[in-house]
Scaffold this active site. Structure first.
Site, mmCIF file in Angstrom:
data_model
loop_
_atom_site.group_PDB
_atom_site.id
_atom_site.type_symbol
_atom_site.label_atom_id
_atom_site.label_comp_id
_atom_site.label_asym_id
_atom_site.label_seq_id
_atom_site.Cartn_x
_atom_site.Cartn_y
_atom_site.Cartn_z
ATOM 1 N N LYS A 122 0.844 -1.208 0.000
ATOM 2 C CA LYS A 122 0.000 0.000 0.000
ATOM 3 C C LYS A 122 0.876 1.254 0.000
ATOM 4 C CE LYS A 122 -0.203 -0.408 5.015
ATOM 5 N NZ LYS A 122 -0.937 -0.998 6.141
ATOM 6 N N TYR A 141 15.130 31.008 7.854
ATOM 7 C CA TYR A 141 13.861 31.619 8.280
ATOM 8 C C TYR A 141 13.740 31.625 9.798
ATOM 9 C CZ TYR A 141 11.773 31.415 3.568
ATOM 10 O OH TYR A 141 11.480 31.590 2.249
#
Ligand code: PLP
Length: 373
Positions: free
Chosen positions: A44, A265
């Site tokens: 999956k 940042y």
């Protein structure tokens, strides 16, 4: 890293032979003492982000004859990558009104609820024959599967399973990565008891970690995913699996910043010494989590003992590394650093991001240059 890898910010190398080796290792564990247990594979989420279309044929070649996906769409996409005779089970079962599509796609549903049983019975009646399906029961996780109450009611109702050809009875463990957790034996007992009330079929309880709980948890089929992809199924213990993934990024530029200079940042990192900084072209836009800001490390493969900390905030497309501890070792632009590799494991990287290997792998996005070896 080959030249084409320079076009991308980072390079993901997926070792298919390691996946096959992990499959064989798990098979060896579940067949110890002559046991007849076989191993399937959970593929999956695109084989946990590694590329199910590449991974599934390798597992089939290694002997895998049972595959598991979550969604009908995933199963349909993978049907032609492996032999038609090898079942692909859809763990979530048929979404309402899609039973016919699921059957036509050559997939086998996992039936989890009275509604899904009914969908399959109706289709079987229409087709005039019993149709193969897995039946999932809830042994205590309260996620997917028929509850104990439902199973008791169905057992007293005629024709509950008419038209359903049960090829597997399964359940899933909630706490298998914590061997001492009492839920493991409680779920084992519940699974034994409840599966006896369902139509007879091969039984399956364990995914990766359950395999390591011991033979009582193995039954007829194990359904590993994570361990195949190198994720440690025994957290806190040495990883018994072979690593599969290497994530590298090349240095874009380096600079030396003075003490007191901030990086990135939010000025989240402030240099406490003159610091040599290398910039890499990987960021949260590549699934390299922002929670790794000021945490985690990279490694220069030629100097694996020196940890090179990630400093400042992880940006969308880049992150900064403190390479001061490399001293005079040259780090020219283009130098590849490992973010996941032989010396900084997937588990470490996941830990630094405050998550688990499962999430880190499935998040590694589509921007990397991928190579399969
Ligand atoms: C994901 C999943 C697996 C595989 O789990 P791992 O922990 O990755 O081995 C097996 N069975 C079910 C029902 C699953 O959802």
């Amino acid at each position: 890293m080959d030249v084409a890898a320079q076009w991308a910010g980072g390079a993901l190398t997926i070792d298919l032979s390691a996946i096959a080796a992990n499959y064989r290792h798990l098979t060896e564990i579940v067949t110890r003492g002559g046991a007849k247990t076989v191993c399937g594979a959970a593929i999956k989420a695109d084989a946990y982000g590694l590329g199910a279309a590449r991974v599934a044929p390798v597992l089939e070649e290694a002997g895998c004859r049972r595959f598991f996906v979550a969604h009908l769409s995933e199963g349909a996409a993978l049907r032609n990558t492996i032999s038609r005779a090898v079942p692909i089970f859809v763990l979530h079962g048929p979404p309402p009104g899609t039973s016919e599509d699921l059957l036509e796609a050559g997939l086998t549903p996992v039936l989890n609820s009275p509604e899904q049983l009914e969908e399959w019975r109706v289709l079987a009646r229409k087709r005039g024959k019993a149709l193969p399906a897995a039946i999932q029961l809830d042994s205590g996780m309260a996620r997917f599967g028929l509850t104990a109450d439902t199973i008791a009611t169905l057992a007293e109702t005629p024709d509950s399973y008419t038209g359903i050809d049960p090829v597997l009875v399964m359940s899933h463990l909630a706490c298998a990565d914590t061997p001492e957790h009492p839920a493991n034996t409680a779920q084992l007992d519940a699974f034994r008891h409840l599966s006896a009330l369902l139509p007879a079929a091969p039984r399956s309880l364990s995914a990766s970690s359950g395999i390591f709980l011991g033979p009582d948890w193995h039954f007829d089929l194990a359904r590993p995913g994570a361990a195949l992809y190198g994720i440690n199924p025994t957290p806190g213990q040495p990883n018994p699996m072979t690593p599969v993934v290497r994530l590298q990024a090349r240095v874009i530029q380096t600079r030396i910043i003075p003490e007191g200079q901030s990086v990135g940042y939010g000025a989240l990192f402030v240099a406490r010494r003159p610091t040599r900084v290398a910039l890499l072209g990987i960021g949260y836009g590549d699934g390299f989590h922002r929670s790794t800001s000021n945490r985690g490390c990279a490694v220069l493969p030629s100097h694996p003992d020196i940890r090179l900390p990630i400093i400042g905030r992880v940006s969308m497309d880049s992150l900064a590394i403190d390479i001061t501890d490399l001293g005079d070792i040259p780090v020219p632009p283009g130098t590849p650093l490992d973010l996941i590799g032989p010396h900084n494991t997937l588990e470490e990287a996941a830990d630094a991001a405050g998550t688990i290997g499962y999430e880190l792998l499935t998040d590694l996005g589509g921007r990397y240059h991928r190579s399969y070896v």
